[in-house]
Design an enzyme around this catalytic site. Sequence first.
Site, short mmCIF file in Angstrom:
data_model
loop_
_atom_site.label_atom_id
_atom_site.label_comp_id
_atom_site.label_asym_id
_atom_site.label_seq_id
_atom_site.Cartn_x
_atom_site.Cartn_y
_atom_site.Cartn_z
N CYS A 174 0.86 -1.18 0.00
CA CYS A 174 0.00 0.00 0.00
C CYS A 174 0.90 1.23 0.00
O CYS A 174 2.05 1.16 0.39
CB CYS A 174 -0.86 0.02 1.26
SG CYS A 174 -1.85 -1.46 1.42
N ARG A 195 2.10 1.16 -5.79
CA ARG A 195 2.17 0.34 -4.57
C ARG A 195 0.83 -0.31 -4.23
O ARG A 195 0.78 -1.23 -3.43
CB ARG A 195 2.64 1.20 -3.39
CG ARG A 195 4.01 1.79 -3.57
CD ARG A 195 4.39 2.56 -2.35
NE ARG A 195 4.57 1.69 -1.22
CZ ARG A 195 5.70 1.08 -0.90
NH1 ARG A 195 6.77 1.27 -1.64
NH2 ARG A 195 5.77 0.30 0.14
N TRP A 200 -3.83 -1.99 -1.46
CA TRP A 200 -3.75 -3.30 -2.11
C TRP A 200 -4.32 -4.25 -1.07
O TRP A 200 -3.70 -4.50 -0.03
CB TRP A 200 -2.29 -3.63 -2.43
CG TRP A 200 -2.11 -4.90 -3.20
CD1 TRP A 200 -2.18 -5.04 -4.55
CD2 TRP A 200 -1.82 -6.20 -2.68
NE1 TRP A 200 -1.95 -6.36 -4.90
CE2 TRP A 200 -1.74 -7.08 -3.78
CE3 TRP A 200 -1.65 -6.71 -1.38
CZ2 TRP A 200 -1.48 -8.44 -3.62
CZ3 TRP A 200 -1.39 -8.06 -1.24
CH2 TRP A 200 -1.30 -8.91 -2.36
N ASN A 221 0.03 0.27 6.36
CA ASN A 221 0.56 -0.67 5.38
C ASN A 221 1.14 -1.84 6.17
O ASN A 221 1.95 -1.63 7.06
CB ASN A 221 1.66 0.04 4.55
CG ASN A 221 2.37 -0.91 3.61
OD1 ASN A 221 1.88 -1.99 3.29
ND2 ASN A 221 3.55 -0.50 3.17
N GLY A 222 0.70 -3.06 5.86
CA GLY A 222 1.19 -4.21 6.62
C GLY A 222 0.02 -5.06 7.07
O GLY A 222 -1.11 -4.90 6.59
N GLU A 235 11.28 -17.06 -15.72
CA GLU A 235 11.04 -15.62 -15.63
C GLU A 235 10.14 -15.15 -16.78
O GLU A 235 9.26 -14.30 -16.60
CB GLU A 235 12.38 -14.86 -15.60
CG GLU A 235 12.32 -13.38 -15.87
CD GLU A 235 11.36 -12.60 -14.98
OE1 GLU A 235 10.86 -13.14 -13.98
OE2 GLU A 235 11.07 -11.43 -15.30
N LYS A 240 6.62 -12.97 -16.55
CA LYS A 240 6.35 -11.71 -17.28
C LYS A 240 5.03 -11.80 -18.04
O LYS A 240 4.20 -10.90 -17.97
CB LYS A 240 7.46 -11.42 -18.27
CG LYS A 240 8.61 -10.51 -18.05
CD LYS A 240 8.63 -9.34 -17.18
CE LYS A 240 8.24 -9.45 -15.77
NZ LYS A 240 9.19 -9.65 -14.74
N GLU A 246 1.86 -12.00 -15.57
CA GLU A 246 1.45 -10.81 -14.82
C GLU A 246 0.99 -9.67 -15.73
O GLU A 246 0.09 -8.92 -15.36
CB GLU A 246 2.52 -10.36 -13.81
CG GLU A 246 3.83 -9.95 -14.38
CD GLU A 246 4.87 -9.58 -13.31
OE1 GLU A 246 4.54 -9.37 -12.15
OE2 GLU A 246 6.06 -9.51 -13.68
N HIS A 296 8.56 -35.24 -19.92
CA HIS A 296 8.15 -35.90 -18.66
C HIS A 296 6.76 -35.45 -18.21
O HIS A 296 6.39 -35.65 -17.06
CB HIS A 296 9.18 -35.61 -17.57
CG HIS A 296 10.53 -36.20 -17.88
ND1 HIS A 296 10.76 -37.55 -17.87
CD2 HIS A 296 11.68 -35.62 -18.26
CE1 HIS A 296 12.03 -37.79 -18.20
NE2 HIS A 296 12.60 -36.61 -18.45
N LYS A 343 3.67 -3.79 -6.52
CA LYS A 343 5.08 -3.64 -6.86
C LYS A 343 5.98 -4.11 -5.73
O LYS A 343 6.97 -4.78 -5.94
CB LYS A 343 5.37 -2.18 -7.22
CG LYS A 343 6.81 -1.89 -7.58
CD LYS A 343 7.18 -2.56 -8.89
CE LYS A 343 8.62 -2.37 -9.30
NZ LYS A 343 9.01 -3.34 -10.32
C1 AGP Z 1 8.31 -9.00 -10.98
O1 AGP Z 1 7.87 -8.80 -12.28
C2 AGP Z 1 7.27 -9.33 -10.05
N1 AGP Z 1 6.32 -8.26 -9.98
C3 AGP Z 1 7.65 -9.89 -8.69
O2 AGP Z 1 7.83 -11.25 -8.88
C4 AGP Z 1 8.86 -9.32 -7.95
O3 AGP Z 1 10.02 -9.65 -8.64
C5 AGP Z 1 8.91 -9.87 -6.51
O4 AGP Z 1 7.77 -9.48 -5.82
C6 AGP Z 1 10.15 -9.46 -5.75
O5 AGP Z 1 10.24 -8.08 -5.63
P1 AGP Z 1 11.59 -7.39 -5.17
O6 AGP Z 1 12.56 -7.53 -6.29
O7 AGP Z 1 11.21 -5.96 -4.94
O8 AGP Z 1 12.06 -8.08 -3.94
#
Ligand code: AGP
Length: 585
Positions: free
Chosen positions: A2, A27, A70, A96-97, A463, A467, A470, A486, A580
């Site tokens: 947040c 955020r 969030w 936040n938390g 990775e 991408k 998301e 497999h 984020k």
């Molecule tokens: C990346 O595209 C993602 N949004 C997510 O997996 C991110 O890498 C993860 O939350 C870790 O974040 P950080 O690098 O800020 O620790």
Amino acid sequence: MCGIIGYVGDKEAAPILLESLKKLEYRGYDSFGFATLYEGNICVHKDVGRISEHKNLNLPGKIGISHSRWATHGGVTKENSHPHMDCKNQIVVVHNGIVENYQELKKELLGRGHKFRSQTDTEVIAHLIEEDLGSGFEAAVKKALSRIEGRYALVVMEKGSDELIAVRRGSPLIIGAGEHENFVASDIPAFLERTRNVMYLDDNEMAVLTRTGVRFCNIQTGEETKKRIIRIEWDAEQAKKGDYPHFMLKEIMEQKETIMRAINQDEREIQNIADEINKAFGTFFVGCGTAGKVCLAGEYIFSKVAKKHVNFVVGSEFPNYHHFLKPRTLMITISQSGETADVLEAVEVAKKEGVKVISLVNVMGSTLDRVSDHTFLINAGPEKAVASTKATTAQLALVTLLAYASAGKLEEGKRLLMETASAVNDMLNPRYEAHIKKLAEKLKDEPNIYIIGRSLNFPIALESAIKIQEVSRIHAEGFAGGELKHGPLALIHNGTPCIALIANDEVKKDVISNAMEAKARGAYIIGISPESNEIFDYWIKVPDAGNASPIVNIIPVQILAYHLGVLKGLDPDYCVNLAKSVTVK
Ligand code: AGP
């Protein structure tokens, strides 16, 4: 997770809060809210949706707080948006938390007659403070927080008071010290256009902000603390979209420079840490999500370049490994934000066993930067899009450099990465983007996309899947090429898109064979490779980058994911259901 921003000064708070909160939208973007204080009364405005689309805020007053949410506890509704108030509307809180013990606290408070208006965990904080207001605002906040379990950042305002109280335990809060005005926010861009002078709150620290100053104390000992003002040198422009339609595209294009910036490190420090890795009694690479995939790539890069075994453990699973930690064990964390709760918890576990922690972080002054024994800043500049791009390649570059240093070949590694940075610069041109956009047009309605890679490019296959998932919300999965047969091969049928990440290395023939196995079952093969091959239905050329192939191979997938998202009508900067900076466990 947040975003929080608080203001107290000689100007009207609402327009400042509105503008600042928009800069923190990355955020949290499911709902938002504001509270100001005017003639002794608290005025509140909350709504569901994106703050960036909100035009006016008609709340009077020169002191106020705001929040972009969030959701964790309670659905996305106006009632659950922050700020939250007590029964008598005397206290207003943004948070936040997670309040981990909120259920028992809520039960207790309900038993004492408190009335709740939301399903959030946050609201218990307002009611707890309300109970002790007789002892004074500050004392009541301290008392309430002594009951709260979990990591948090919060800002509180009291009816009739000219102070904002901000407290941090585990989630970021930064003070911006201006002239006749002070700010508190989750991240610096919120107030950077108004002041460059910042002070970072530490865990269990409270800041009391007025128009004229800020005082600090430790909430556990009550002792006053002194803070050093740090001047932020980076530009507010860097955290803006500029001429780009989205942050994600801007950040992809910035990779023309960011790889170079990442490797521009003090060579003695790189060598020292590499020597420590060589001597360590086990090295753990720890990260989450994309940063976790970079850690896994680190495992392969160290094995290939330095013949050294390092272990990757995902942040949230690291506590299960505590049996293997010795004082001579080394932990290397990788994180863009430096605020990922799962990584911070892993660091706590490691530190308890006397383990030395080295971090590769993008955000200077972040919690991870401050709790680590040594930090390498990757210097990618602010990354705002939820999907990490430029931070990823900067992290990959730095891990590669460390592996070369560990092999006693630092200069060779530096040369390789400089050549790679220059190749990326040539690669990121409009024609290249248009070629990938054409592929996105073909794939946009596909329900599934599979990605295969081997060796250094297996983590990149994983990775790539993150991408695409998301940003475009298409189901995507990455596999080690050898694993297709497999199980996953059963998912391939006529036209199923399968991306093969191929480098000019010793596993090249094997990945091509794996792509052939998929093609024999009808797959549409997209080859990402320095050379074309007859089995490719679509070829995206990448430079031949040797051991830096993970860097060049992920970039076209980033561009593909971006265009898939845009073509599907999604906002690539704000991935659905994601945040984020993930500051909860
Ligand atoms: C990346 O595209 C993602 N949004 C997510 O997996 C991110 O890498 C993860 O939350 C870790 O974040 P950080 O690098 O800020 O620790």
